[in-house]
Design a protein around this motif. Sequence first.
Motif, short mmCIF file in Angstrom:
data_model
loop_
_atom_site.label_atom_id
_atom_site.label_comp_id
_atom_site.label_asym_id
_atom_site.label_seq_id
_atom_site.Cartn_x
_atom_site.Cartn_y
_atom_site.Cartn_z
N ASP A 103 48.58 51.37 23.44
CA ASP A 103 49.25 52.36 24.28
C ASP A 103 48.34 53.55 24.59
N SER A 104 47.05 53.41 24.39
CA SER A 104 46.14 54.52 24.62
C SER A 104 46.04 54.84 26.11
N SER A 105 45.59 56.03 26.41
CA SER A 105 45.41 56.45 27.80
C SER A 105 44.42 55.54 28.51
N GLN A 106 43.36 55.17 27.80
CA GLN A 106 42.34 54.30 28.40
C GLN A 106 42.94 52.95 28.76
N SER A 107 43.76 52.41 27.88
CA SER A 107 44.39 51.12 28.14
C SER A 107 45.32 51.22 29.34
N LYS A 108 46.08 52.30 29.43
CA LYS A 108 47.00 52.49 30.55
C LYS A 108 46.23 52.60 31.87
N GLU A 109 45.10 53.33 31.84
CA GLU A 109 44.30 53.47 33.06
C GLU A 109 43.68 52.13 33.45
N THR A 110 43.23 51.38 32.47
CA THR A 110 42.65 50.06 32.75
C THR A 110 43.69 49.15 33.38
N LYS A 111 44.90 49.16 32.84
CA LYS A 111 45.98 48.34 33.40
C LYS A 111 46.33 48.79 34.81
N ALA A 112 46.34 50.11 35.05
CA ALA A 112 46.66 50.63 36.38
C ALA A 112 45.59 50.23 37.39
N LYS A 113 44.33 50.30 36.99
CA LYS A 113 43.25 49.89 37.89
C LYS A 113 43.35 48.41 38.21
N GLN A 114 43.65 47.59 37.20
CA GLN A 114 43.77 46.15 37.41
C GLN A 114 44.93 45.84 38.34
N LYS A 115 46.05 46.54 38.15
CA LYS A 115 47.22 46.33 38.99
C LYS A 115 46.89 46.70 40.44
N SER A 116 46.19 47.81 40.63
CA SER A 116 45.78 48.25 41.97
C SER A 116 44.85 47.22 42.60
N TYR A 117 43.87 46.75 41.81
CA TYR A 117 42.93 45.75 42.31
C TYR A 117 43.67 44.48 42.72
N ASP A 118 44.58 44.01 41.86
CA ASP A 118 45.34 42.79 42.16
C ASP A 118 46.13 42.95 43.46
N GLN A 119 46.71 44.14 43.67
CA GLN A 119 47.48 44.39 44.89
C GLN A 119 46.57 44.40 46.11
N LEU A 120 45.40 45.04 46.00
CA LEU A 120 44.46 45.06 47.12
C LEU A 120 43.98 43.66 47.47
N VAL A 121 43.68 42.85 46.46
CA VAL A 121 43.23 41.47 46.71
C VAL A 121 44.34 40.67 47.38
N ALA A 122 45.57 40.87 46.94
CA ALA A 122 46.69 40.14 47.55
C ALA A 122 46.86 40.56 49.02
N ASN A 123 46.70 41.85 49.31
CA ASN A 123 46.88 42.35 50.68
C ASN A 123 45.64 42.13 51.55
N GLN A 124 44.47 42.13 50.93
CA GLN A 124 43.23 41.99 51.68
C GLN A 124 42.30 41.01 50.97
N PRO A 125 42.62 39.73 51.00
CA PRO A 125 41.76 38.75 50.30
C PRO A 125 40.36 38.73 50.92
N ALA A 126 39.40 38.34 50.11
CA ALA A 126 38.03 38.25 50.59
C ALA A 126 37.93 37.20 51.69
N GLY A 127 37.16 37.53 52.70
CA GLY A 127 36.96 36.60 53.80
C GLY A 127 36.12 35.41 53.35
N LYS A 128 36.16 34.36 54.12
CA LYS A 128 35.39 33.16 53.82
C LYS A 128 34.34 32.99 54.90
N MET A 129 33.12 32.76 54.46
CA MET A 129 32.03 32.56 55.41
C MET A 129 31.78 31.07 55.61
N GLU A 130 31.44 30.71 56.83
CA GLU A 130 31.05 29.33 57.11
C GLU A 130 29.53 29.21 57.07
N TYR A 131 28.83 30.35 57.13
CA TYR A 131 27.38 30.35 57.17
C TYR A 131 26.90 31.61 56.45
#
Length: 186
Positions: free
Chosen positions: A27-55
């Motif tokens: 329950d440390s502050s660092q753990s909470k911040e890490t979880k918040a960053k991961q949650k934000s990252y997961d949301q960004l990836v879901a909304n803006q997935p990485a593009g796929k290159m053909e070349y």
Amino acid sequence: MKTITRTVVASMAALTLGVGLTSCDDDSSQSKETKAKQKSYDQLVANQPAGKMEYSPTREAINEWVKTWGKRGKLSYVYIQNAKGEYGYFVMKGMPVARCQMLTPTEKVDASANGKVVVALPGMDGTYSAGSMCDTYYGFDATTGVFMEFTVGTNQSFFLFDKPMTMPEYASARQLGPTAVEDVRK
């Protein structure tokens, strides 16, 4: 009776494991911040997935580099510009090599009684490096095989080509090593 005993033992094991896992929650502050960053990252990836290159132009450039420099006897033309804007050049066998490049690993992980520790390994010459020679390059003259070493950095740059340059700034470059461009022209 055996079934009841097994059930009780299994229940106690599950309870012990459950209590052990909940006591490991951080329950440390660092753990909470890490979880918040991961949650934000997961949301960004879901909304803006990485593009796929053909070349991949990056892969093409790397493959061209391999085709260019992967030939035995390939010459390099190293033009050095000093702080005054003046140019000099070397003609070398192969490419110049940064002094911090090694043929063997520079460190290993030692799993000692105190945990894992990264340990430096000696270089090819049996000495240890601080990794501070990455701005120093060496190589061998194209016709004489003479060892050459140069440093770049503050107010000095080098430009590497696989053919001699004819642009005005390079055309007036002063010969710095034993081999002149004219010595190796075909």
